[in-house]
Design a protein around this motif. Structure first.
Motif, PDB file in Angstrom:
ATOM      1  N   GLN A   7     -54.360  18.375 -75.226  1.00  0.00           N
ATOM      2  CA  GLN A   7     -53.308  19.351 -75.008  1.00  0.00           C
ATOM      3  C   GLN A   7     -52.209  18.740 -74.124  1.00  0.00           C
ATOM      4  O   GLN A   7     -52.498  18.182 -73.067  1.00  0.00           O
ATOM      5  N   TYR A   9     -49.047  19.732 -71.986  1.00  0.00           N
ATOM      6  CA  TYR A   9     -48.331  20.852 -71.382  1.00  0.00           C
ATOM      7  C   TYR A   9     -46.950  20.370 -70.926  1.00  0.00           C
ATOM      8  O   TYR A   9     -46.823  19.681 -69.909  1.00  0.00           O
ATOM      9  N   ASP A  11     -44.256  21.786 -69.674  1.00  0.00           N
ATOM     10  CA  ASP A  11     -43.746  22.198 -68.361  1.00  0.00           C
ATOM     11  C   ASP A  11     -44.414  21.419 -67.233  1.00  0.00           C
ATOM     12  O   ASP A  11     -43.756  20.993 -66.281  1.00  0.00           O
ATOM     13  N   ASP A  12     -45.738  21.245 -67.335  1.00  0.00           N
ATOM     14  CA  ASP A  12     -46.460  20.502 -66.298  1.00  0.00           C
ATOM     15  C   ASP A  12     -46.014  19.049 -66.251  1.00  0.00           C
ATOM     16  O   ASP A  12     -45.858  18.461 -65.174  1.00  0.00           O
ATOM     17  N   SER A 156     -56.912  27.391 -70.994  1.00  0.00           N
ATOM     18  CA  SER A 156     -56.254  26.159 -70.591  1.00  0.00           C
ATOM     19  C   SER A 156     -55.827  25.338 -71.800  1.00  0.00           C
ATOM     20  O   SER A 156     -54.736  24.785 -71.845  1.00  0.00           O
ATOM     21  N   GLY A 159     -52.915  27.262 -73.602  1.00  0.00           N
ATOM     22  CA  GLY A 159     -51.708  27.560 -72.835  1.00  0.00           C
ATOM     23  C   GLY A 159     -51.598  28.969 -72.310  1.00  0.00           C
ATOM     24  O   GLY A 159     -50.498  29.443 -72.025  1.00  0.00           O
ATOM     25  N   ARG A 204     -44.568  35.496 -70.373  1.00  0.00           N
ATOM     26  CA  ARG A 204     -45.547  34.557 -69.792  1.00  0.00           C
ATOM     27  C   ARG A 204     -45.602  34.656 -68.263  1.00  0.00           C
ATOM     28  O   ARG A 204     -45.414  33.658 -67.553  1.00  0.00           O
TER      29      ARG A 204
END
Length: 225
Positions: A7, A9, A11-12, A156, A159, A204
């Motif tokens: 995965q 992410y 934004d992270d 997780s 998302g 979100r």
């Protein structure tokens, strides 16, 4: 078989590399991919892949990886994602086995009853139960009831906010994993997918809404499926 993908992410990643330049980001994602493939990266690989990059820039990237046993370097966030993905896959496998066992038990029981009835009445066995009848016979069972850890691992990977996943689990535990019609939940992942869709439609939110005390007392109801 090792999973070929993990995965990502966005934004992270952007938040974690905000102070990096494009050259540093390129090295960072390359090292992450290498770690995912073989489980770690070595100092030799890190230095070789950094090529002619200025030492301060390379050091900035290397700081994202912690040294472990035998000179193996690992990014902790990557290993967390690996563990969560492994837990999710293991839960899917266990849920599949439980479902298969229940179907086998259901068919075996039905066949046994037909044979006993045929011997007693000297008549042909009764017809095989329909899928609908089988589902009705299982209405009181929750298939693959997950733990909180499994629900958070699913969240997780897909998302969904951790707090929302935990809120879902506690709500389902409180109502006995029943839907709004009192039926046992047969596929919690599908229900959680709907929860995720509504959560995304709400923008979100990263934290639970602030609870406001009401003068009237309300009773918690099962989640609507």
């Amino acid at each position: 078989m090792k999973p070929p993908a993990f995965q990502f992410y966005a934004d992270d990643f952007l938040a974690g590399t905000f102070a990096m330049g494009n050259e540093e980001r390129g090295l960072y994602i390359t090292l992450l991919c290498r770690q995912w493939t073989q489980g770690h990266v070595t100092l030799n690989e890190m230095e070789r892949l950094s090529g002619g990059m200025a030492q301060p820039l390379a050091t900035h990237v290397f700081a994202k990886f912690k040294e472990g046993a035998a000179g193996c370097f690992k990014n902790e966030r990557m290993e967390q994602i690996r563990a969560e993905q492994d837990a999710f896959r293991a839960n899917r496998s266990e849920s599949g086995k439980l479902g298969a066992d229940r179907r086998w038990h259901s068919h075996s029981t039905a066949n046994g009853k037909r044979m006993a009835s045929g011997m007693a009445k000297h008549s042909s066995p009764s017809p095989t139960p329909t899928p609908i009848a089988e589902r009705e016979g299982m209405v009181s069972e929750v298939v693959g009831k997950p733990t909180l850890t499994e629900v958070k691992a699913w969240a997780s990977i897909h998302g969904l906010g951790s707090w929302k996943a935990e809120d879902f689990w506690h709500e389902m535990e409180g109502c006995g994993w029943l839907d709004h019609q009192g039926r046992a939940v047969q596929n919690w992942q599908s229900v959680l997918t709907r929860v995720k869709t509504k959560w995304e439609a709400d923008g979100r939110p990263k934290t639970p809404p602030v609870n406001r005390q009401s003068k009237s007392t309300t009773t918690a109801k099962p989640i609507a499926v």
